[in-house]
Design a protein around this motif. Structure first.
Motif, PDB file in Angstrom:
ATOM      1  N   ASP A  74       0.742  -1.111   0.079  1.00 41.96           N
ATOM      2  CA  ASP A  74       0.079  -0.045   0.020  1.00 41.96           C
ATOM      3  C   ASP A  74       0.779   1.332   0.046  1.00 41.96           C
ATOM      4  N   SER A  76       2.161   4.706  -1.095  1.00 43.29           N
ATOM      5  CA  SER A  76       1.508   5.904  -1.723  1.00 43.29           C
ATOM      6  C   SER A  76       2.437   7.031  -1.544  1.00 43.29           C
ATOM      7  N   ALA A 266     -10.901   1.784   2.769  1.00 44.21           N
ATOM      8  CA  ALA A 266      -9.462   2.438   2.791  1.00 44.21           C
ATOM      9  C   ALA A 266      -9.182   3.691   2.279  1.00 44.21           C
ATOM     10  N   SER A 269     -11.600   6.388   3.985  1.00 40.94           N
ATOM     11  CA  SER A 269     -11.125   6.765   5.406  1.00 40.94           C
ATOM     12  C   SER A 269      -9.598   7.145   5.340  1.00 40.94           C
ATOM     13  N   ARG A 270      -8.811   7.179   4.081  1.00 34.78           N
ATOM     14  CA  ARG A 270      -7.228   7.529   3.963  1.00 34.78           C
ATOM     15  C   ARG A 270      -6.562   6.765   4.601  1.00 34.78           C
ATOM     16  N   LYS A 271      -6.875   5.576   5.400  1.00 38.31           N
ATOM     17  CA  LYS A 271      -6.201   4.628   6.252  1.00 38.31           C
ATOM     18  C   LYS A 271      -5.645   3.305   5.558  1.00 38.31           C
ATOM     19  N   LYS A 272      -4.516   2.954   6.221  1.00 31.93           N
ATOM     20  CA  LYS A 272      -4.057   1.653   5.529  1.00 31.93           C
ATOM     21  C   LYS A 272      -4.700   0.569   6.445  1.00 31.93           C
ATOM     22  N   LEU A 273      -5.356  -0.391   5.863  1.00 27.73           N
ATOM     23  CA  LEU A 273      -6.091  -1.518   6.471  1.00 27.73           C
ATOM     24  C   LEU A 273      -5.170  -2.731   6.256  1.00 27.73           C
ATOM     25  N   SER A 274      -5.459  -3.689   7.064  1.00 31.50           N
ATOM     26  CA  SER A 274      -4.703  -5.082   7.092  1.00 31.50           C
ATOM     27  C   SER A 274      -5.353  -5.922   6.071  1.00 31.50           C
ATOM     28  N   SER A 276      -6.982  -6.361   2.158  1.00 25.97           N
ATOM     29  CA  SER A 276      -7.342  -5.587   0.769  1.00 25.97           C
ATOM     30  C   SER A 276      -7.494  -6.546  -0.236  1.00 25.97           C
TER      31      SER A 276
END
Length: 319
Positions: A74, A76, A266, A269-274, A276
Motif C-alpha cells: 500500500d 503511496s 481504505a 478513510s485514507r487509512k491503511k488497512l490490514s 485488501s
C-alpha cells in the motif's frame, strides 16, 4: 573486505549483520534512511535517492549489498516504488563506479514472475502483477544493461520468496498470529502451495554468495523446500503449539468481495488497512517457485523448513 549494506536497518539487514559481525574478515557499514537500534555503531543515515551522499559513504567499500526497497502493498504515491527501487539502483551503480567498486549483491523478488505461475525457474519470463514486482524487474533490467558495459563486475541477484523468521512482522507473522489465536478464516480450500524462505537460510545464502560467487553475473531464486500449502501451515502451527486450531472456510469469491469492500473503506478513510483485495488475491494464489539452481550451487541450508517454523513460533508465541 569492507561490505556496505544499503538498507540494512530492516529485518533482513539486521539478521545479515548479526550473521556477519563476528567474522574478522569483514568490516561492515550499514547505510539506511532509518537508524539501526541493534547496530548504531556501524550505521550511517543515508538514502539511495541522494547519490552524492551515497558516493561519499561508499568510499573504501569492496562489496555492496543492496537491500533498500519500497515493498509494502500500500505504498503511496505509487511513484515511490520506481523512485526507490529503480532510480535507487541507478544511483547505487553510479556511486559504486565513482568509487571503483565492482561487486554487488541485489535482493530482488520472485514477484517479478507474477502470480499463479507453474513453478518458475530463473529463465521464466517476467510477468509482475503489481508495482512492487514491476519496479523490482525494472531494477534488474538496469543491472542487465549495466553489465553489458561492465563485464568485469561481479553481479549476484537473489530473488527470494516471502521471508519469515523470528522478529519479522510481515505477512507470514500476521498469518501465523491469526492461526495461533484461533481467529483464522481460510479463504478458498487451502490447497494452494506457498513457497517460503526462512531468514536463517536467506542470510546464510547471502554469505555464501559473498564468499563463493565472486565473478560473473548470476541470478538465483531462493526458496526453502518443501512448499507448504496453507492447510499445512495450519497443521504444523497447531502441532508445534500443541493446540487444536479450528478453521472456517469461505469461498474465494466471497473473500474477494470482502477485499474490495476494504479497498473502498481504505480509500474513504485514507487509512491503511490490514485487509485488501490484493492481499486476498495473494493469499489464495499458488506461489510456488523453483530453487534448484541455488540448491545445486554448493550451498547447504542450515535449517529445514520445519525447524525454521518451529523457531519462529517458539520465539513469537512462547511455546
Amino acid at each position: 573486505m569492507k561490505i556496505s549494506i544499503i538498507g540494512g536497518s530492516g529485518f533482513v539487514g539486521t539478521k545479515l549483520i548479526e550473521r556477519l559481525q563476528d567474522e574478522s574478515a569483514y568490516e561492515l557499514l550499514n547505510i539506511d534512511k532509518a537508524p539501526s537500534t541493534p547496530y548504531p555503531q556501524i550505521s550511517q543515515i543515508g538514502n539511495v535517492l541522494d547519490k552524492d551522499l551515497l558516493s561519499k559513504q561508499l568510499s573504501g567499500t569492496d562489496l555492496v549489498i543492496l537491500l533498500a526497497a519500497e515493498h509494502r502493498d500500500d505504498v503511496s504515491p505509487i511513484s515511490a516504488y520506481y523512485d526507490v527501487n529503480v532510480q535507487g539502483m541507478r544511483n547505487t551503480l553510479e556511486a559504486m563506479e565513482s568509487n571503483h567498486i565492482t561487486r554487488i549483491i541485489f535482493t530482488s523478488s520472485v514477484a517479478v514472475y507474477g502470480l499463479d505461475k507453474d513453478n518458475p525457474d530463473e529463465s521464466f519470463p517476467a510477468d509482475p502483477f503489481n508495482h512492487y514486482g514491476k519496479s523490482k524487474w525494472e531494477a534488474e533490467q538496469v543491472l542487465q544493461e549495466w553489465y553489458k558495459s561492465h563485464e568485469d563486475w561481479n553481479i549476484n541477484i537473489v530473488r527470494p520468496t516471502v521471508i519469515f523468521g523470528e522478529g519479522n512482522r510481515g505477512n507470514v507473522f500476521n498469518l501465523l498470529n491469526q492461526i495461533a489465536s484461533g481467529k483464522f478464516m481460510m479463504i478458498g480450500n487451502g490447497k494452494n502451495q506457498k513457497s517460503m524462505s526462512y531468514i536463517g537460510n536467506i542470510v546464510a545464502f547471502l554469505k555464501f554468495l559473498i564468499e563463493d560467487r565472486t565473478s560473473g553475473y548470476q541470478v538465483f531464486n531462493y526458496v526453502d523446500k518443501p512448499d507448504f500449502t496453507t492447510n499445512d501451515l495450519v497443521y504444523h502451527t497447531g502441532e508445534i503449539l500443541g493446540k487444536s486450531i479450528p478453521t472456517t472456510h469461505i469461498p474465494y469469491w466471497l473473500g474477494m468481495m470482502g477485499g474490495y469492500g476494504f479497498d473502498v473503506l481504505a480509500f474513504i478513510s485514507r487509512k491503511k488497512l490490514s485487509i485488501s483485495s490484493v492481499r486476498v488475491k495473494k493469499f489464495c494464489a499458488v506461489t510456488k517457485y523453483d530453487s534448484k539452481k541455488a540448491m545445486n550451487s554448493g550451498f547447504i541450508p542450515p535449517f529445514s523448513m520445519e525447524e525454521g517454523l518451529r523457531r519462529m513460533l517458539k520465539a513469537e508465541f512462547g511455546k
